[in-house]
Motif scaffolding. Structure first.
Motif, mmCIF file in Angstrom:
data_model
loop_
_atom_site.group_PDB
_atom_site.id
_atom_site.type_symbol
_atom_site.label_atom_id
_atom_site.label_comp_id
_atom_site.label_asym_id
_atom_site.label_seq_id
_atom_site.Cartn_x
_atom_site.Cartn_y
_atom_site.Cartn_z
ATOM 1 N N GLY A 200 -3.204 -6.651 2.654
ATOM 2 C CA GLY A 200 -2.253 -7.190 1.679
ATOM 3 C C GLY A 200 -1.022 -6.327 1.563
ATOM 4 O O GLY A 200 0.115 -6.823 1.521
ATOM 5 N N LEU A 201 -1.232 -5.008 1.512
ATOM 6 C CA LEU A 201 -0.094 -4.090 1.426
ATOM 7 C C LEU A 201 0.772 -4.175 2.680
ATOM 8 O O LEU A 201 2.008 -4.110 2.594
ATOM 9 N N PHE A 202 0.119 -4.339 3.842
ATOM 10 C CA PHE A 202 0.893 -4.443 5.078
ATOM 11 C C PHE A 202 1.721 -5.729 5.104
ATOM 12 O O PHE A 202 2.886 -5.724 5.546
ATOM 13 N N LEU A 203 1.144 -6.825 4.627
ATOM 14 C CA LEU A 203 1.910 -8.079 4.555
ATOM 15 C C LEU A 203 3.095 -7.930 3.617
ATOM 16 O O LEU A 203 4.187 -8.449 3.889
ATOM 17 N N MET A 204 2.896 -7.215 2.505
ATOM 18 C CA MET A 204 4.005 -6.973 1.579
ATOM 19 C C MET A 204 5.085 -6.135 2.258
ATOM 20 O O MET A 204 6.291 -6.369 2.074
ATOM 21 N N PHE A 205 4.655 -5.146 3.042
ATOM 22 C CA PHE A 205 5.607 -4.311 3.786
ATOM 23 C C PHE A 205 6.436 -5.168 4.748
ATOM 24 O O PHE A 205 7.671 -5.077 4.780
ATOM 25 N N VAL A 206 5.754 -6.003 5.529
ATOM 26 C CA VAL A 206 6.450 -6.842 6.514
ATOM 27 C C VAL A 206 7.384 -7.823 5.813
ATOM 28 O O VAL A 206 8.550 -7.985 6.203
ATOM 29 N N PHE A 207 6.880 -8.468 4.763
ATOM 30 C CA PHE A 207 7.686 -9.454 4.034
ATOM 31 C C PHE A 207 8.940 -8.813 3.463
ATOM 32 O O PHE A 207 10.055 -9.331 3.631
ATOM 33 N N TYR B 134 11.212 -0.959 -1.196
ATOM 34 C CA TYR B 134 9.893 -1.516 -1.518
ATOM 35 C C TYR B 134 9.002 -1.516 -0.280
ATOM 36 O O TYR B 134 7.804 -1.203 -0.367
ATOM 37 N N SER B 135 9.566 -1.879 0.868
ATOM 38 C CA SER B 135 8.761 -1.922 2.094
ATOM 39 C C SER B 135 8.255 -0.525 2.456
ATOM 40 O O SER B 135 7.095 -0.359 2.867
ATOM 41 N N ILE B 136 9.095 0.488 2.297
ATOM 42 C CA ILE B 136 8.672 1.870 2.566
ATOM 43 C C ILE B 136 7.596 2.279 1.564
ATOM 44 O O ILE B 136 6.616 2.953 1.921
ATOM 45 N N TYR B 137 7.763 1.856 0.311
ATOM 46 C CA TYR B 137 6.777 2.160 -0.736
ATOM 47 C C TYR B 137 5.420 1.548 -0.379
ATOM 48 O O TYR B 137 4.374 2.202 -0.500
ATOM 49 N N ALA B 138 5.421 0.302 0.087
ATOM 50 C CA ALA B 138 4.167 -0.362 0.465
ATOM 51 C C ALA B 138 3.510 0.349 1.648
ATOM 52 O O ALA B 138 2.286 0.559 1.670
ATOM 53 N N LEU B 139 4.316 0.739 2.633
ATOM 54 C CA LEU B 139 3.772 1.446 3.798
ATOM 55 C C LEU B 139 3.209 2.800 3.395
ATOM 56 O O LEU B 139 2.152 3.223 3.897
ATOM 57 N N ALA B 140 3.907 3.484 2.483
ATOM 58 C CA ALA B 140 3.425 4.789 2.008
ATOM 59 C C ALA B 140 2.086 4.645 1.299
ATOM 60 O O ALA B 140 1.210 5.521 1.415
ATOM 61 N N LYS B 141 1.907 3.546 0.569
ATOM 62 C CA LYS B 141 0.631 3.327 -0.124
ATOM 63 C C LYS B 141 -0.509 3.123 0.872
ATOM 64 O O LYS B 141 -1.632 3.603 0.660
ATOM 65 N N ILE B 142 -0.249 2.408 1.935
ATOM 66 C CA ILE B 142 -1.273 2.211 2.959
ATOM 67 C C ILE B 142 -1.725 3.562 3.505
ATOM 68 O O ILE B 142 -2.925 3.854 3.599
ATOM 69 N N PRO C 73 -6.782 2.212 -6.613
ATOM 70 C CA PRO C 73 -6.233 1.422 -5.488
ATOM 71 C C PRO C 73 -6.092 -0.054 -5.819
ATOM 72 O O PRO C 73 -5.132 -0.712 -5.386
ATOM 73 N N LEU C 74 -7.035 -0.606 -6.590
ATOM 74 C CA LEU C 74 -6.935 -2.010 -6.978
ATOM 75 C C LEU C 74 -5.725 -2.217 -7.891
ATOM 76 O O LEU C 74 -4.970 -3.189 -7.739
ATOM 77 N N ALA C 75 -5.524 -1.277 -8.842
ATOM 78 C CA ALA C 75 -4.349 -1.353 -9.723
ATOM 79 C C ALA C 75 -3.069 -1.196 -8.917
ATOM 80 O O ALA C 75 -2.057 -1.850 -9.185
ATOM 81 N N SER C 76 -3.112 -0.321 -7.913
ATOM 82 C CA SER C 76 -1.952 -0.123 -7.045
ATOM 83 C C SER C 76 -1.616 -1.398 -6.284
ATOM 84 O O SER C 76 -0.444 -1.772 -6.153
ATOM 85 N N TYR C 77 -2.647 -2.073 -5.792
ATOM 86 C CA TYR C 77 -2.450 -3.323 -5.071
ATOM 87 C C TYR C 77 -1.883 -4.400 -6.005
ATOM 88 O O TYR C 77 -0.936 -5.114 -5.653
ATOM 89 N N THR C 78 -2.472 -4.496 -7.207
ATOM 90 C CA THR C 78 -1.988 -5.472 -8.192
ATOM 91 C C THR C 78 -0.539 -5.182 -8.569
ATOM 92 O O THR C 78 0.284 -6.090 -8.704
ATOM 93 N N GLU C 79 -0.250 -3.900 -8.715
ATOM 94 C CA GLU C 79 1.120 -3.502 -9.055
ATOM 95 C C GLU C 79 2.103 -3.999 -8.005
ATOM 96 O O GLU C 79 3.170 -4.543 -8.332
ATOM 97 N N MET C 80 1.755 -3.842 -6.739
ATOM 98 C CA MET C 80 2.663 -4.246 -5.670
ATOM 99 C C MET C 80 2.881 -5.757 -5.661
ATOM 100 O O MET C 80 3.994 -6.232 -5.417
ATOM 101 N N ILE C 81 1.808 -6.508 -5.930
ATOM 102 C CA ILE C 81 1.944 -7.968 -5.973
ATOM 103 C C ILE C 81 2.876 -8.390 -7.103
ATOM 104 O O ILE C 81 3.796 -9.200 -6.919
ATOM 105 N N VAL C 82 2.638 -7.830 -8.291
ATOM 106 C CA VAL C 82 3.450 -8.211 -9.453
ATOM 107 C C VAL C 82 4.887 -7.732 -9.278
ATOM 108 O O VAL C 82 5.840 -8.420 -9.671
ATOM 109 N N ILE C 83 5.057 -6.548 -8.665
ATOM 110 C CA ILE C 83 6.409 -6.027 -8.468
ATOM 111 C C ILE C 83 7.209 -6.926 -7.532
ATOM 112 O O ILE C 83 8.407 -7.147 -7.750
ATOM 113 N N ILE C 84 6.553 -7.455 -6.492
ATOM 114 C CA ILE C 84 7.305 -8.331 -5.586
ATOM 115 C C ILE C 84 7.721 -9.611 -6.310
ATOM 116 O O ILE C 84 8.753 -10.201 -6.022
ATOM 117 N N VAL C 85 6.899 -10.033 -7.298
ATOM 118 C CA VAL C 85 7.306 -11.158 -8.153
ATOM 119 C C VAL C 85 8.523 -10.747 -8.988
ATOM 120 O O VAL C 85 9.486 -11.508 -9.138
#
Length: 614
Positions: free
Chosen positions: A216-223, A239-247, A390-402
């Protein structure tokens, strides 16, 4: 070894005084041993154990030096130096190693193979020793695991430390386990007990869950990266660098980097370095997204402090200053709610996307703060708070992209409104400019017409001037000749005009010229050309026969003679002499003027105030 307290009590109650004393002494020794060596009841192992926690069944001892030998630890244990572990999970931030003791008893009639799993990832090394329960406590090594060793050397290819043991039917084993941070750190002196098959199932579930998270984080990075390339907005790239850093960070924290990428030469500092970079990227994104420097400068200072702390963590990890790195990461986790406060503040200022961001960051902040409290020993360690960050981090990234989408939509709407306002203003400016240009054009046309009129008109009398007369006379003559029309030219000269100026003054002379022109203009037609050639000389081109021209000339002479102008020096009367010439087939304007001028001269010579025909 088990203690039959009921048998001891029966012996103790026998009436023999000798045996009473002996039993009393023996009972005292046994009870002393019971309060030290066997202070905890054995952990009963059944056939299918599935993640059984031993935290509440262990005794612990702290070795600040992290150098004590097994023999010394056994002596401490025998002397009652081990104490009950009463923390919810962690020892807190301490220096040295923690030793734990626990006992396992197989209550089944079958041999049981067990896998004992350390509950957390924050440990540098783990050593385990076991012995069959007896008085001599002859412990032997059964595991020596280190984060610095090759991952391929592990008995279990698990992301956390795991060692195995086997219990025969009815067998009881005691264990001593050393948990070392090799310096300062957080220790969770607890294990989970599994059968190998159950451990494998749980590991598979964890891998699936973390793969979903990383995917999911990688898809967010690519998107975000692709959208950044399309829109050219820096926010998407950050944001893309942030998502990659989280991975990278979560993969390193949970051991996947060690397992799949750096199976050898792994070091604890890699966890801190990846975490520091992730925190840095998150805070840079926060400042950019919320525009805190512009709208909340006092909160921006806290974020800058947090960025500086992330840099400090990065440097401490590079220099392998573990105590400073752990302190820095703890401070970073505890300060995470500051970004949430900044989001709420920006929302109160009217930024809708900031509220969505605050909600997203609240997931991450609560997860990371709970991790910090868990590490400090204030919160129990379990699967929920272990995987909450990590689950909160993932949720954060989803909501942030919104939130980013809302922000971009808001900016687009603002752009549309701004463009409409710009077009409206441009249209208004265009209309105003067209009006101004139209007004200016009319003004210029009027000025041009006025200039043309002034260039063709005598300023004093309002009649045509010499230039205009010659310009229009050419066309006049050509038209008359083309239509076979007769025409004549008259030359006028006001008699004794110099004497009028000298006697009555130039103002009266000017008034006389005006009255003269007024009389003539009143008699002639629009097609006739009347002009002042200079001084008191005037000319008139008119269509008509010779007789009509003579009649007009006499009428005009008489009309001028009737002019009377009252002055301070008496009444001023005017007379005029007229020279008249007529057209022929060969006449030009110059010839006609020459003839008329000669006739005018004759009229003056004969006494003035008369018409002479050439």
């Amino acid at each position: 070894m088990q203690i039959d307290t009921r048998s001891l009590a029966n012996n103790f109650l026998t009436p023999s005084i000798g045996t009473y004393a002996i039993n009393l002494l023996f009972l005292f020794l046994i009870l002393s041993l019971s309060t030290s060596i066997f202070a905890k009841e054995p952990i009963f192992i059944e056939e299918s154990v599935n993640g059984l926690s031993i935290k509440d069944s262990i005794m612990v001892w702290h070795d600040p030096s992290d150098q004590k030998s097994l023999e010394h630890v056994i002596e401490v244990f025998q002397a009652g130096g081990f104490e009950q572990f009463d923390s919810p999970g962690s020892t807190g931030f301490i220096k040295g190693a923690i030793w734990s003791h626990f006992t396992l008893q197989n209550v089944t009639t079958d041999k049981v193979e067990l896998a004992l799993e350390y509950v957390d990832h924050q440990l540098i090394s783990l050593e385990a020793f076991s012995t069959e329960q007896s008085a001599d406590l002859n412990f032997t090594s059964i595991a020596n695991l280190s984060l610095l060793d090759s991952f391929n050397e592990r008995e279990y290819p698990h992301i956390r430390f795991v060692f195995s043991t086997t219990l025969q039917p009815g067998q009881t084993q005691e264990f001593l386990v050393k948990y070392s941070s090799q310096g300062s750190g957080y220790v969770f002196p607890a294990l989970r007990i599994w059968t190998p098959s159950n451990l494998q199932k749980m590991q598979n579930l964890e891998s699936i869950g973390l793969s979903f998270l990383f995917g999911g984080l990688f898809l967010m990075f690519v998107f975000a990266f692709v959208v950044g390339l399309i829109t050219r907005r820096k926010l998407y790239f950050v944001y893309s660098i942030y998502a990659l850093a989280k991975i990278v960070a979560w993969a390193t924290i949970f051991g996947y980097t060690h397992k799949y990428v750096l199976s050898t030469n792994f070091h604890w500092s890699y966890i801190s370095i990846s975490g520091a970079f992730t925190i840095f990227c998150g805070l840079v994104f926060t400042r950019m997204f919320l525009e805190t420097r512009k709208y909340t400068p006092w909160l921006d200072k806290f974020l800058l402090f947090m960025i500086a702390n992330a840099v400090l963590l990065f440097v401490a990890a590079l220099l392998h200053i573990k105590a400073l790195a752990i302190l820095s990461i703890t401070v970073a986790l505890l300060l995470y709610p500051v970004a949430f406060i900044a989001g709420i503040r920006r929302w109160s200022q009217g930024s809708k996307e900031a509220l969505v961001y605050a909600v997203a960051w609240s997931f991450l902040a609560t997860g990371l703060v709970s991790q910090a409290l868990r590490d400090l020993g204030y919160v129990e360690h379990n699967f929920v708070n272990y995987y909450w960050p990590p689950l909160a981090s993932y949720t954060e990234m989803i909501v942030i992209i919104v939130a980013i989408g809302i922000k971009v939509l808001t900016l687009r709407q603002q752009k549309i409104v701004a463009e409409k306002q710009y077009r409206d203003e441009l249209e208004k400016s265009k209309i105003k400019l067209e009006v101004l240009v139209g007004e200016r054009t009319i003004e210029l046309q009027q000025q041009k017409l006025k200039a043309e009129i002034e260039a063709q008109t005598d300023s004093l009398t309002g009649t045509k001037n010499r230039r205009s007369f010659f310009s229009e006379s050419q066309k006049f003559i050509a038209d008359c000749k083309s239509q076979s029309l007769e025409f004549s030219l008259m030359m006028f000269d006001i008699d004794h005009f110099k004497s009028i100026n000298d006697t009555f003054g130039h103002a009266c002379g000017d008034e006389a010229l005006k009255m003269f022109c007024k009389i003539v203009k009143a008699r002639i037609r629009e097609t006739d050309i009347f002009a002042r050639l200079g001084g008191e000389e005037f000319s008139l081109l008119m269509v008509g026969s010779r007789e009509q021209a003579l009649q007009m000339a006499e009428r005009l002479r008489k009309d001028v003679g009737s002019i009377e102008i009252e002055t301070s020096k008496g009444t001023l009367t005017l007379t005029t002499s007229v020279g008249l010439s007529h057209m022929n087939a060969e006449n030009s304007i110059d010839e006609l003027m020459h003839q008329a001028d000669a006739a005018l001269y004759m009229a003056k010579h004969k006494g003035r105030n008369q018409v002479v025909e050439a």
